[in-house]
Design an enzyme around this catalytic site. Structure first.
Site, PDB file in Angstrom:
ATOM      1  N   ASP A 111     -18.861   5.835  -2.908  1.00  0.00           N
ATOM      2  CA  ASP A 111     -18.856   4.534  -3.475  1.00  0.00           C
ATOM      3  C   ASP A 111     -17.580   3.990  -3.793  1.00  0.00           C
ATOM      4  O   ASP A 111     -16.587   4.947  -4.115  1.00  0.00           O
ATOM      5  CB  ASP A 111     -19.620   4.373  -4.010  1.00  0.00           C
ATOM      6  CG  ASP A 111     -19.697   3.383  -5.723  1.00  0.00           C
ATOM      7  OD1 ASP A 111     -19.805   1.579  -4.739  1.00  0.00           O
ATOM      8  OD2 ASP A 111     -19.931   3.482  -6.690  1.00  0.00           O
ATOM      9  N   ASP A 164     -16.597   0.845  -6.605  1.00  0.00           N
ATOM     10  CA  ASP A 164     -16.875   1.100  -8.097  1.00  0.00           C
ATOM     11  C   ASP A 164     -17.637   2.831  -8.989  1.00  0.00           C
ATOM     12  O   ASP A 164     -18.670   2.681  -9.008  1.00  0.00           O
ATOM     13  CB  ASP A 164     -17.870  -0.300  -8.545  1.00  0.00           C
ATOM     14  CG  ASP A 164     -16.575  -1.519  -8.028  1.00  0.00           C
ATOM     15  OD1 ASP A 164     -15.589  -1.636  -8.919  1.00  0.00           O
ATOM     16  OD2 ASP A 164     -17.328  -2.060  -7.252  1.00  0.00           O
ATOM     17  N   ASP A 216     -21.996   6.614  -8.238  1.00  0.00           N
ATOM     18  CA  ASP A 216     -22.384   6.921  -9.718  1.00  0.00           C
ATOM     19  C   ASP A 216     -24.173   5.741 -10.555  1.00  0.00           C
ATOM     20  O   ASP A 216     -24.343   5.622 -10.685  1.00  0.00           O
ATOM     21  CB  ASP A 216     -21.575   6.380  -9.957  1.00  0.00           C
ATOM     22  CG  ASP A 216     -21.021   4.589 -10.264  1.00  0.00           C
ATOM     23  OD1 ASP A 216     -21.090   4.306 -11.260  1.00  0.00           O
ATOM     24  OD2 ASP A 216     -20.999   4.063  -8.670  1.00  0.00           O
TER      25      ASP A 216
END
Length: 280
Positions: free
Chosen positions: A34, A36, A219
């Site tokens: 990922d 961000d 996240d």
């Protein structure tokens, strides 16, 4: 050459098997991440997000040693490329960025983005959203227009979590009226077309590459689909390692094989993998 520092040990047997397979057969492994919260710190203004300073050097060291590195993000692909500093970086000539949850694709080899036509539902949401926000008790919420999706952030609100919760219902109803879905994240609700998610994108890419091992790091809630894809790949005999960046999202952290403290630690993990694969 000095012996590299030990790699962290995954907490699960499946994770240990995934890491062992990556180290044993790196040329058949995909590393997917990922953006961000994983390669870049979460910041109040997404337009100011940038990859951790060590991210590109770590990826540049690792990428030539594995089958492929892919960034899978909800952002438009070209935005992730720009904020990541990926274009033209040494060693990343085969990097792939799958944007809008895989609906878009940027290939470093050609420096081009392939994207679908815009969804009419997004245009409808864009037109109605100001009045929906005005009616909701979500002072301080603001809109990020992603082109193929629209995201409503509450991080700047006086009470970010309260604003987030107050918008869930109205935005779900708005999305349904226009044939879209709502993707919740860390103080953000994204309205986007259905049919693609990070799990679909990851599974398709692993199949395309013919990978025999996969690492995925994320996240947020949107990464749960990619976790599920890795679980499905494991069931098919493809070992995998699930990495969680930070502990802010328990639903993800509880399913991870390996917890790291955030983007700086993700970069450290990538760098350590590269050094281990480079060791004699």
């Amino acid at each position: 050459m000095a012996t590299p520092d030990p790699l962290p040990t995954p907490s699960t047997q499946a994770g240990r098997d995934g890491l062992a397979a990556l180290l044993a057969r790196p040329a058949r492994a995909v590393v997917a991440l990922d953006f961000d919260g994983t390669l870049a710190d979460i910041v109040p203004d997404p337009e100011r997000s940038r990859a951790h300073p060590g991210a590109v050097p770590a990826l540049s060291a690792l990428a030539p040693r594995v089958a492929s590195v892919a960034v899978i993000t909800g952002r438009p692909a070209d935005v992730a490329v720009r904020f990541g500093g990926f274009a033209g970086a040494p060693g990343l000539d085969h990097l792939v960025v799958l944007g809008h949850y895989g609906a878009e694709r940027w290939d470093a080899a050609t420096d081009t983005v392939h994207a679908p036509a815009p969804s009419p539902g997004v245009e409808g949401v864009r037109a109605e959203l100001p009045s929906v926000l005005e009616q909701a008790d979500a002072d301080g919420a603001w809109v990020e227009d992603k082109g193929h999706a629209v995201a409503v952030h509450t991080r700047r609100a006086a009470d970010p979590q309260a604003a987030f919760e107050s918008l869930r219902g109205p935005l779900a109803a708005l999305a349904e009226r226009h044939g879209l879905i709502v993707e919740p994240g860390r103080l953000v609700l994204e309205l986007r077309p259905p049919g693609m998610d990070k799990g679909v994108a990851l599974a398709q890419y692993v199949k395309e590459v013919g990978a025999e091992a996969v690492l995925y790091a994320g996240d947020d809630l949107g990464d749960l689909a990619a976790y599920a894809a890795v679980d499905a790949l494991r069931a098919q005999g493809v070992p995998g390692l699930l990495v969680c960046s930070g502990t802010e999202v328990p639903e993800l952290a509880d399913r991870a094989d390996l917890l790291v403290s955030g983007p700086e630690a993700v970069v450290g993990l990538l760098d350590a993998l590269a050094r281990h694969l480079d060791a004699p």
